[in-house]
Design a protein around this motif. Structure first.
Motif, mmCIF file in Angstrom:
data_model
loop_
_atom_site.group_PDB
_atom_site.id
_atom_site.type_symbol
_atom_site.label_atom_id
_atom_site.label_comp_id
_atom_site.label_asym_id
_atom_site.label_seq_id
_atom_site.Cartn_x
_atom_site.Cartn_y
_atom_site.Cartn_z
ATOM 1 N N VAL A 4 1.922 1.662 -9.154
ATOM 2 C CA VAL A 4 2.401 2.315 -7.942
ATOM 3 C C VAL A 4 1.178 2.606 -7.098
ATOM 4 O O VAL A 4 0.230 3.241 -7.570
ATOM 5 C CB VAL A 4 3.151 3.631 -8.259
ATOM 6 C CG1 VAL A 4 3.563 4.334 -6.974
ATOM 7 C CG2 VAL A 4 4.348 3.375 -9.150
ATOM 8 N N ILE A 5 1.190 2.124 -5.849
ATOM 9 C CA ILE A 5 0.095 2.410 -4.929
ATOM 10 C C ILE A 5 0.690 2.784 -3.585
ATOM 11 O O ILE A 5 1.589 2.118 -3.086
ATOM 12 C CB ILE A 5 -0.887 1.212 -4.801
ATOM 13 C CG1 ILE A 5 -2.104 1.593 -3.961
ATOM 14 C CG2 ILE A 5 -0.188 -0.021 -4.272
ATOM 15 C CD1 ILE A 5 -3.234 0.582 -3.999
ATOM 16 N N LYS A 6 0.200 3.900 -3.054
ATOM 17 C CA LYS A 6 0.609 4.341 -1.727
ATOM 18 C C LYS A 6 -0.341 5.424 -1.254
ATOM 19 O O LYS A 6 -1.191 5.896 -2.017
ATOM 20 C CB LYS A 6 2.064 4.802 -1.706
ATOM 21 C CG LYS A 6 2.456 5.814 -2.750
ATOM 22 C CD LYS A 6 3.968 6.012 -2.777
ATOM 23 C CE LYS A 6 4.388 6.909 -3.929
ATOM 24 N NZ LYS A 6 5.831 7.096 -3.987
ATOM 25 N N SER A 7 -0.194 5.814 0.000
ATOM 26 C CA SER A 7 -1.086 6.841 0.537
ATOM 27 C C SER A 7 -0.789 8.182 -0.138
ATOM 28 O O SER A 7 0.331 8.439 -0.578
ATOM 29 C CB SER A 7 -0.923 6.947 2.050
ATOM 30 O OG SER A 7 0.375 7.359 2.379
ATOM 31 N N GLU A 10 2.238 10.233 0.636
ATOM 32 C CA GLU A 10 3.537 9.733 0.187
ATOM 33 C C GLU A 10 3.878 10.157 -1.242
ATOM 34 O O GLU A 10 5.013 10.004 -1.678
ATOM 35 C CB GLU A 10 3.581 8.206 0.281
ATOM 36 C CG GLU A 10 3.478 7.677 1.700
ATOM 37 C CD GLU A 10 3.453 6.179 1.733
ATOM 38 O OE1 GLU A 10 4.528 5.576 1.886
ATOM 39 O OE2 GLU A 10 2.346 5.602 1.579
ATOM 40 N N PHE A 11 2.889 10.673 -1.983
ATOM 41 C CA PHE A 11 3.130 11.154 -3.341
ATOM 42 C C PHE A 11 3.584 12.605 -3.304
ATOM 43 O O PHE A 11 3.263 13.351 -2.378
ATOM 44 C CB PHE A 11 1.857 11.035 -4.194
ATOM 45 C CG PHE A 11 1.561 9.650 -4.685
ATOM 46 C CD1 PHE A 11 2.236 9.126 -5.777
ATOM 47 C CD2 PHE A 11 0.608 8.867 -4.058
ATOM 48 C CE1 PHE A 11 1.966 7.849 -6.240
ATOM 49 C CE2 PHE A 11 0.335 7.583 -4.505
ATOM 50 C CZ PHE A 11 1.013 7.075 -5.608
ATOM 51 N N ASN A 41 -6.200 11.366 3.140
ATOM 52 C CA ASN A 41 -5.101 10.442 2.856
ATOM 53 C C ASN A 41 -5.547 9.104 2.261
ATOM 54 O O ASN A 41 -5.212 8.033 2.779
ATOM 55 C CB ASN A 41 -4.252 10.221 4.116
ATOM 56 C CG ASN A 41 -2.872 9.723 3.776
ATOM 57 O OD1 ASN A 41 -2.334 10.000 2.710
ATOM 58 N ND2 ASN A 41 -2.288 8.975 4.692
ATOM 59 N N LEU A 43 -5.608 5.932 -0.445
ATOM 60 C CA LEU A 43 -4.576 5.196 -1.177
ATOM 61 C C LEU A 43 -4.793 5.463 -2.659
ATOM 62 O O LEU A 43 -5.896 5.255 -3.172
ATOM 63 C CB LEU A 43 -4.682 3.708 -0.884
ATOM 64 C CG LEU A 43 -4.362 3.321 0.552
ATOM 65 C CD1 LEU A 43 -4.822 1.897 0.834
ATOM 66 C CD2 LEU A 43 -2.884 3.459 0.818
ATOM 67 N N TYR A 110 -6.086 -5.070 -2.337
ATOM 68 C CA TYR A 110 -5.089 -4.362 -1.538
ATOM 69 C C TYR A 110 -5.497 -4.228 -0.075
ATOM 70 O O TYR A 110 -4.659 -4.266 0.819
ATOM 71 C CB TYR A 110 -4.821 -2.982 -2.151
ATOM 72 C CG TYR A 110 -3.524 -2.381 -1.693
ATOM 73 C CD1 TYR A 110 -2.312 -2.848 -2.193
ATOM 74 C CD2 TYR A 110 -3.499 -1.366 -0.751
ATOM 75 C CE1 TYR A 110 -1.108 -2.318 -1.769
ATOM 76 C CE2 TYR A 110 -2.295 -0.821 -0.330
ATOM 77 C CZ TYR A 110 -1.105 -1.308 -0.839
ATOM 78 O OH TYR A 110 0.082 -0.775 -0.411
#
Length: 161
Positions: A4-7, A10-11, A41, A43, A110
């Motif tokens: 799982v990768i996101k900014s 977003e977590f 912010n 990733l 990424y």
């Protein structure tokens, strides 16, 4: 391998708390500086997920002064403003499973124009960075956090689709 990768924004707060505990316990960052860094912010990567992480990592968003200092100390001719992200906070919670390598593989593909630093004596990390397309630039420089030298690596090619 799942990930799982996101900014960071977003977590959930709970996910950020888990990430923070892992990186602080691994001495990757000081507890008192983590919150300020997470506000930029970055990733964040959880492998395979945030509920049961086996490894983590990040594409951090370094401050301009810090990034400029790293590039200046390494005496590279490259422009630090060309590199938005710094790969880091790599922690594998399962030894000898190649998870740290998997984290670097995912993160290095990424985004483009990222940099990384590694202790000169950490031959394994230097090898892994080179394996995934990072190029050593400049000269090893003295760390401010201990009695060791640091290599600067960059990766400028476009990420894989």
């Amino acid at each position: 391998m799942e990930f799982v990768i996101k900014s960071a924004e977003e977590f959930s707060d709970e996910d950020i708390k888990i990430f923070k505990k892992i990186v602080v316990d691994a001495n990757e960052v000081l507890e008192e500086t983590f919150d300020g860094l997470i506000e930029k912010n970055p990733l964040l990567l959880f492998l395979p997920n945030s509920e049961n992480p086996k490894a983590i990592g990040a594409l951090k968003v370094p401050g301009d002064r810090y990034r400029e200092k790293v590039f200046r100390k390494s005496q590279t001719s490259l422009n630090p403003t060309d590199f938005k992200y710094e790969i880091g906070w790599i922690v594998s919670l399962k030894e000898d499973e190649g998870l740290g390598q998997e984290v670097i593989k995912v993160l290095s593909n990424y985004k483009s124009e990222i940099y990384a630093t590694a202790r000169v004596e950490n031959k394994a990390m230097n090898h892994i960075l080179e394996k995934f397309g990072f190029i050593k630039t400049g000269n090893p420089y003295d760390s401010e956090r201990g009695n060791y030298k640091i290599n600067l690596y960059i990766k400028q090619n476009r990420p894989d689709s």
